[in-house]
Design a protein around this motif. Structure first.
Motif, PDB file in Angstrom:
ATOM      1  N   VAL A 105       0.872  -1.172   0.000  1.00  0.00           N
ATOM      2  CA  VAL A 105       0.000   0.000   0.000  1.00  0.00           C
ATOM      3  C   VAL A 105       0.910   1.224   0.000  1.00  0.00           C
ATOM      4  N   VAL A 106       0.752   2.075  -1.002  1.00  0.00           N
ATOM      5  CA  VAL A 106       1.670   3.194  -1.212  1.00  0.00           C
ATOM      6  C   VAL A 106       0.956   4.509  -0.935  1.00  0.00           C
ATOM      7  N   THR A 107       1.469   5.249   0.029  1.00  0.00           N
ATOM      8  CA  THR A 107       0.872   6.554   0.365  1.00  0.00           C
ATOM      9  C   THR A 107       1.917   7.672   0.382  1.00  0.00           C
ATOM     10  N   LYS A 133      10.604  -5.245  -5.723  1.00  0.00           N
ATOM     11  CA  LYS A 133      10.257  -5.778  -7.050  1.00  0.00           C
ATOM     12  C   LYS A 133      11.289  -6.746  -7.595  1.00  0.00           C
ATOM     13  N   THR A 134      12.524  -6.611  -7.197  1.00  0.00           N
ATOM     14  CA  THR A 134      13.570  -7.503  -7.700  1.00  0.00           C
ATOM     15  C   THR A 134      13.594  -8.831  -6.960  1.00  0.00           C
ATOM     16  N   LEU A 135      12.751  -8.969  -5.916  1.00  0.00           N
ATOM     17  CA  LEU A 135      12.854 -10.127  -5.038  1.00  0.00           C
ATOM     18  C   LEU A 135      11.558 -10.902  -4.878  1.00  0.00           C
ATOM     19  N   ALA A 136      10.442 -10.343  -5.302  1.00  0.00           N
ATOM     20  CA  ALA A 136       9.152 -11.023  -5.154  1.00  0.00           C
ATOM     21  C   ALA A 136       8.175 -10.452  -6.171  1.00  0.00           C
ATOM     22  N   ASP A 137       6.991 -11.055  -6.230  1.00  0.00           N
ATOM     23  CA  ASP A 137       5.945 -10.608  -7.155  1.00  0.00           C
ATOM     24  C   ASP A 137       5.141  -9.501  -6.474  1.00  0.00           C
ATOM     25  N   VAL A 138       5.613  -8.274  -6.628  1.00  0.00           N
ATOM     26  CA  VAL A 138       5.002  -7.144  -5.935  1.00  0.00           C
ATOM     27  C   VAL A 138       3.721  -6.702  -6.632  1.00  0.00           C
ATOM     28  N   ARG A 139       2.662  -6.555  -5.854  1.00  0.00           N
ATOM     29  CA  ARG A 139       1.403  -6.006  -6.345  1.00  0.00           C
ATOM     30  C   ARG A 139       1.070  -4.763  -5.512  1.00  0.00           C
ATOM     31  N   VAL A 140       0.804  -3.665  -6.172  1.00  0.00           N
ATOM     32  CA  VAL A 140       0.421  -2.442  -5.458  1.00  0.00           C
ATOM     33  C   VAL A 140      -1.080  -2.492  -5.220  1.00  0.00           C
ATOM     34  N   ALA A 141      -1.446  -2.735  -3.983  1.00  0.00           N
ATOM     35  CA  ALA A 141      -2.850  -2.928  -3.634  1.00  0.00           C
ATOM     36  C   ALA A 141      -3.622  -1.617  -3.609  1.00  0.00           C
ATOM     37  N   ARG A 169     -10.155   2.091   2.466  1.00  0.00           N
ATOM     38  CA  ARG A 169      -9.832   0.662   2.643  1.00  0.00           C
ATOM     39  C   ARG A 169     -10.607  -0.232   1.685  1.00  0.00           C
ATOM     40  N   ASP A 170     -11.841   0.114   1.345  1.00  0.00           N
ATOM     41  CA  ASP A 170     -12.628  -0.763   0.473  1.00  0.00           C
ATOM     42  C   ASP A 170     -12.181  -0.715  -0.988  1.00  0.00           C
ATOM     43  N   THR A 171     -11.186   0.131  -1.295  1.00  0.00           N
ATOM     44  CA  THR A 171     -10.650   0.171  -2.660  1.00  0.00           C
ATOM     45  C   THR A 171      -9.359  -0.644  -2.793  1.00  0.00           C
ATOM     46  N   THR A 179       6.920  10.475   5.992  1.00  0.00           N
ATOM     47  CA  THR A 179       7.681  11.618   6.490  1.00  0.00           C
ATOM     48  C   THR A 179       7.654  12.812   5.544  1.00  0.00           C
ATOM     49  N   ILE A 180       7.769  12.551   4.252  1.00  0.00           N
ATOM     50  CA  ILE A 180       7.898  13.632   3.269  1.00  0.00           C
ATOM     51  C   ILE A 180       6.560  14.280   2.965  1.00  0.00           C
ATOM     52  N   HIS A 181       5.532  13.469   2.759  1.00  0.00           N
ATOM     53  CA  HIS A 181       4.230  14.001   2.357  1.00  0.00           C
ATOM     54  C   HIS A 181       3.340  14.377   3.544  1.00  0.00           C
ATOM     55  N   GLY A 182       3.727  13.961   4.753  1.00  0.00           N
ATOM     56  CA  GLY A 182       2.954  14.347   5.928  1.00  0.00           C
ATOM     57  C   GLY A 182       1.602  13.672   6.015  1.00  0.00           C
ATOM     58  N   VAL A 183       1.558  12.400   5.604  1.00  0.00           N
ATOM     59  CA  VAL A 183       0.312  11.621   5.623  1.00  0.00           C
ATOM     60  C   VAL A 183       0.466  10.491   6.640  1.00  0.00           C
ATOM     61  N   GLU A 184      -0.556  10.289   7.467  1.00  0.00           N
ATOM     62  CA  GLU A 184      -0.472   9.274   8.510  1.00  0.00           C
ATOM     63  C   GLU A 184      -1.793   8.515   8.639  1.00  0.00           C
ATOM     64  N   PHE A 185      -1.691   7.201   8.757  1.00  0.00           N
ATOM     65  CA  PHE A 185      -2.868   6.383   9.063  1.00  0.00           C
ATOM     66  C   PHE A 185      -3.284   6.651  10.505  1.00  0.00           C
ATOM     67  N   GLN A 186      -4.559   6.861  10.712  1.00  0.00           N
ATOM     68  CA  GLN A 186      -5.059   7.099  12.066  1.00  0.00           C
ATOM     69  C   GLN A 186      -5.437   5.804  12.777  1.00  0.00           C
ATOM     70  N   HIS A 187      -5.565   4.714  11.999  1.00  0.00           N
ATOM     71  CA  HIS A 187      -5.903   3.413  12.567  1.00  0.00           C
ATOM     72  C   HIS A 187      -5.095   2.334  11.837  1.00  0.00           C
ATOM     73  N   VAL A 188      -4.890   1.218  12.494  1.00  0.00           N
ATOM     74  CA  VAL A 188      -4.204   0.088  11.863  1.00  0.00           C
ATOM     75  C   VAL A 188      -5.180  -0.580  10.892  1.00  0.00           C
ATOM     76  N   PRO A 189      -4.800  -0.733   9.618  1.00  0.00           N
ATOM     77  CA  PRO A 189      -5.723  -1.331   8.652  1.00  0.00           C
ATOM     78  C   PRO A 189      -5.934  -2.820   8.901  1.00  0.00           C
ATOM     79  N   GLU A 190      -7.137  -3.283   8.616  1.00  0.00           N
ATOM     80  CA  GLU A 190      -7.469  -4.692   8.744  1.00  0.00           C
ATOM     81  C   GLU A 190      -7.121  -5.405   7.437  1.00  0.00           C
ATOM     82  N   VAL A 191      -6.301  -6.455   7.521  1.00  0.00           N
ATOM     83  CA  VAL A 191      -5.890  -7.177   6.302  1.00  0.00           C
ATOM     84  C   VAL A 191      -6.120  -8.675   6.417  1.00  0.00           C
TER      85      VAL A 191
END
Length: 360
Positions: A97-99, A111-119, A133-135, A152-164
């Motif tokens: 998950v990229v934010t 990416k060089t070590l596993a089959d990376v999927r950007v969820a 989360r539903d997306t 750190t750079i973009h100043g974005v923070e999750f307020q809760h731990v995501p359910e996976v």
């Protein structure tokens, strides 16, 4: 020269009390009759330091017994590669998950070590919000789900731990570990570079659930194998002894401050003060959606961006250090880690208010 108020993003502010203790002990630490940097990591004195620092961290974060705590070398970037090496096969899916910038970098390394999927990826809004989360497009058979709770750079923070679900959740907590209470049980692995909320650069703290260590390939070189480091109490090779010592001092300081619950309240007060002024100033602005704003890193710009260079010049002269934003986003950024005091944030807001009066 007097010390300034340090708003650096990392390496970042260290509690002054910790720096003074390290200064006082630099030549003669404890009963060693030598510096902590000069004694064997396999000796009794350092072994006691290592054990105490782990006990303190376990207490601070209420780490369960079925998790190993590792004190490793490198930075978080090294472990962007080392984590898939240890916990995923090359043909196995790993979800990311990229934010922001560090999530993007973690993907490139993996990416060089596993089959990376950007969820999920917030690049469409320039990383100013967290994808709902539903997306997210997660895979039930993924080796793990990786995310960056605080960018750190973009100043974005999750307020809760995501359910996976049952897939292990892996978190790069370099910039928000120990900043508020945390339920470690929700994670398979937490890792953090020390240079923001733990101490000096060159040390990485890792909290890993024991069942995941079984995955570490036995044919991997031992130096890269987390299971080997765990079996050797993080002393497979010579560790960053001074960084470990400094981390232990920071853990003691946090306990004296009332632990992570008290730090969470302080950090919220600091962030509320700065965001509150920015939002009501009519002169500064923060680009991040309010529901995703970081308590640790506050990026901001001026409505008149031609004044950026001047505000940076004057703020540094006023003893407000390292406010220049990252080159990826520009503007300014104030990092409000645990060691940054409420007094420092008041000084910053007072300066910003005065600057706005003079140039607004």
């Amino acid at each position: 020269m007097s010390r300034g108020y340090n708003f650096a993003a990392g390496p970042a502010a260290v509690p002054e009390a910790v720096l003074r203790q390290a200064q006082a002990e630099l030549l003669d630490w404890g009963q060693a009759r030598a510096s902590v940097m000069e004694i064997s990591h396999r000796g009794k004195l350092f072994a006691e330091l290592a054990a105490e620092s782990e006990r303190d961290l376990r207490y601070l974060l209420d780490i369960p017994d079925n998790y190993k705590v590792l004190f490793l070398q490198g930075g978080a970037t090294q472990h962007f590669a080392q984590i898939p090496m240890n916990f995923a096969r090359r043909d196995q899916i790993v979800d990311y998950v990229v934010t922001g910038h560090w999530g993007e970098k973690a993907v490139r390394e993996a990416k060089t070590l596993a089959d990376v999927r950007v969820a999920a990826n917030s690049d469409s809004n320039r990383h100013t919000a967290i994808p709902a989360r539903d997306t997210w497009k997660l895979h039930a058979d993924a080796a793990y789900v990786h995310y960056t709770p605080n960018e750190t750079i973009h100043g974005v923070e999750f307020q809760h731990v995501p359910e996976v679900g049952d897939v292990p959740l892996v978190a790069d907590m370099s910039s928000d570990i120990l900043s508020r209470p945390l339920d470690v049980r929700k994670f398979g692995l937490i890792y953090a570079g020390a240079q923001k909320n733990i101490g000096a650069s060159g040390l990485v703290v890792m909290i890993v659930r024991e069942d995941l260590l079984v995955r570490c390939p036995k044919d991997m070189p031992k130096i890269f194998n987390y299971a080997e480091h765990a079996a050797n109490d993080s002393m497979l090779n010579t560790p960053n002894t001074f960084g470990w010592y400094l981390a232990g001092l920071v853990f003691e300081w946090l306990l004296e401050q009332g632990g992570v619950a008290a730090m969470g309240e302080r950090n919220r007060a600091k962030a509320d003060l700065l965001y509150g002024y920015i939002d009501n100033s009519g002169f500064y602005r923060n680009p991040v959606e309010k529901s995703a704003r970081s308590r640790m890193n506050v990026p901001f710009t001026l409505f008149d961006e031609e004044l950026n260079a001047l505000v940076l010049k004057e703020s540094e002269a006023a003893g407000l250090l390292a406010l220049k934003g990252h080159k990826a986003v520009g503007g300014m950024r104030a990092s409000l880690y645990n060691a940054v005091t409420l007094q420092a944030v008041h000084a910053l807001v007072d300066f910003m208010r005065d600057f706005a009066k003079r140039y607004g």
